[in-house]
Design an enzyme around this catalytic site. Structure first.
Site, mmCIF file in Angstrom:
data_model
loop_
_atom_site.group_PDB
_atom_site.id
_atom_site.type_symbol
_atom_site.label_atom_id
_atom_site.label_comp_id
_atom_site.label_asym_id
_atom_site.label_seq_id
_atom_site.Cartn_x
_atom_site.Cartn_y
_atom_site.Cartn_z
ATOM 1 N N HIS A 10 -2.838 4.869 12.613
ATOM 2 C CA HIS A 10 -1.671 5.638 12.150
ATOM 3 C C HIS A 10 -0.613 5.780 13.255
ATOM 4 C CE1 HIS A 10 -4.220 6.310 8.676
ATOM 5 N NE2 HIS A 10 -5.180 6.538 9.544
ATOM 6 N N GLU A 24 -4.550 13.181 12.594
ATOM 7 C CA GLU A 24 -5.343 12.003 12.953
ATOM 8 C C GLU A 24 -4.616 11.126 13.979
ATOM 9 O OE1 GLU A 24 -6.390 9.507 9.644
ATOM 10 O OE2 GLU A 24 -7.568 8.134 10.884
ATOM 11 N N HIS A 78 -10.231 5.657 14.200
ATOM 12 C CA HIS A 78 -9.733 6.565 13.158
ATOM 13 C C HIS A 78 -10.549 7.851 13.129
ATOM 14 C CE1 HIS A 78 -6.950 3.899 10.850
ATOM 15 N NE2 HIS A 78 -7.555 3.002 11.633
ATOM 16 N N GLU A 141 -14.706 5.489 12.222
ATOM 17 C CA GLU A 141 -14.240 6.777 11.686
ATOM 18 C C GLU A 141 -15.013 7.868 12.419
ATOM 19 O OE1 GLU A 141 -11.842 7.391 9.567
ATOM 20 O OE2 GLU A 141 -11.607 5.687 8.213
HETATM 21 ZN ZN LIG Z 1 -7.264 6.638 9.460
#
Ligand SMILES: [Zn+2]
Length: 228
Positions: A10, A24, A78, A141
Site C-alpha cells: 500500500h 497498514e 502486509h 500478512e
Molecule cells: Zn495489504
C-alpha cells in the site's frame, strides 16, 4: 550478488487496512525499512525497495520494478484485517518454482520462531505481485490490524523489530547469506594507542581443550587468538 526486492504494501492514497489507530501502509513501510537495515549486515546483498516513503504505487509496477532489476527474490509485507489473529504467508496459486516453495517453508518457519503468535499457515493465492513477478515471490500478512490484541503488539517498535528479524532470518537461511566480518578499524582483541598494546581476554578455562576450541573459533573469524 543476491538482489532482494522489499515491497511495503500500500502507500499514498491507499492506506491499506486501518484499525485501532493504525494504518497498514505505515506499518508495512516501517517493517520493510527494518528488514532492509538488518540485511545491510550481510555480504553480497542488494536491496531494492518498491517504495521508501508514503506514496501510491500500482501493484503491476511493484512487480515490474522487481522484473526490471532482475531480482532474485520478492518479499511483500502486509498487515491483515477482517477478523482473525496471527500471521500467514502466501505464494502464487499457479505454477511456481520449487525454490518458491522452499523459500516459503523456511521464511514462514523463521517468522513463527521470531514472533509467538497464531500460525495461520502457508497459503497460496492469486495476488498480482505474486503472479506478475518473474522470480520467487512471497507475501506475508503480519497480524490483524482490526484485532485489539494484535494491534497492541503492532504498536510496539520492539515487536515490529521482532517481525523484521523473523523475515531477515528466513531470507538469510533461504539464500545462505553470510554476516559481514566486523569492519571496525581496530580488532577487538588488541588496541594500540601511544605505542602501548592492550590485550583483551575473551575466555578463561580450567580445561585446555575448551580454550583451544574458543581460540579455533576466533581464528576462523579472523582474530589472532593466543592461549596463555
Ligand atoms: Zn495489504
Amino acid at each position: 550478488m543476491t538482489k532482494i526486492v522489499l515491497d511495503a504494501g500500500h502507500g499514498g492514497t491507499d492506506s491499506g487496512a486501518v484499525g485501532n489507530g493504525l494504518r497498514e501502509k505505515d506499518l508495512t513501510l516501517n517493517i520493510v525499512k527494518k528488514i532492509g537495515d538488518m540485511l545491510k549486515d550481510y555480504e553480497g546483498v542488494e536491496i531494492i525497495y518498491t517504495r521508501t516513503d508514503d506514496r501510491f504505487i500500482e501493484l503491476s509496477e511493484r512487480a515490474a520494478i522487481a522484473n526490471r532489476a532482475g531480482a532474485d527474490f520478492f518479499l511483500s509485507v502486509h498487515i491483515n484485517a477482517g477478523g482473525g489473529t496471527g500471521f500467514e504467508s502466501y505464494i502464487y496459486n499457479g505454477n511456481v518454482s520449487s525454490a518458491t516453495i522452499a523459500y516459503q517453508n523456511v521464511i514462514h518457519a523463521e517468522i513463527v520462531k521470531a514472533i509467538n503468535v497464531t500460525d495461520r499457515g502457508k497459503k497460496r493465492a492469486n495476488y498480482a505481485v505474486l503472479r506478475e513477478t518473474k522470480m520467487p515471490a512471497i507475501l506475508i500478512e503480519n497480524l490483524f490490524i482490526d484485532n485489539a490484541n494484535d494491534a497492541a503488539k503492532l504498536k510496539s517498535e520492539q515487536f515490529l523489530q521482532q517481525i523484521a528479524y523473523g523475515h531477515v532470518q528466513g531470507i538469510v537461511k533461504a539464500f545462505g547469506l553470510k554476516k559481514k566480518v566486523n569492519s571496525t578499524p581496530s580488532q577487538p582483541q588488541q588496541k594500540v594507542s601511544d605505542g602501548k598494546l592492550y590485550r583483551v581476554q575473551v575466555g578463561a578455562f580450567s580445561d585446555r581443550k575448551n580454550a583451544e576450541r574458543l581460540a579455533e573459533e576466533l581464528k576462523k573469524k579472523g582474530y589472532p587468538a593466543i592461549i596463555v
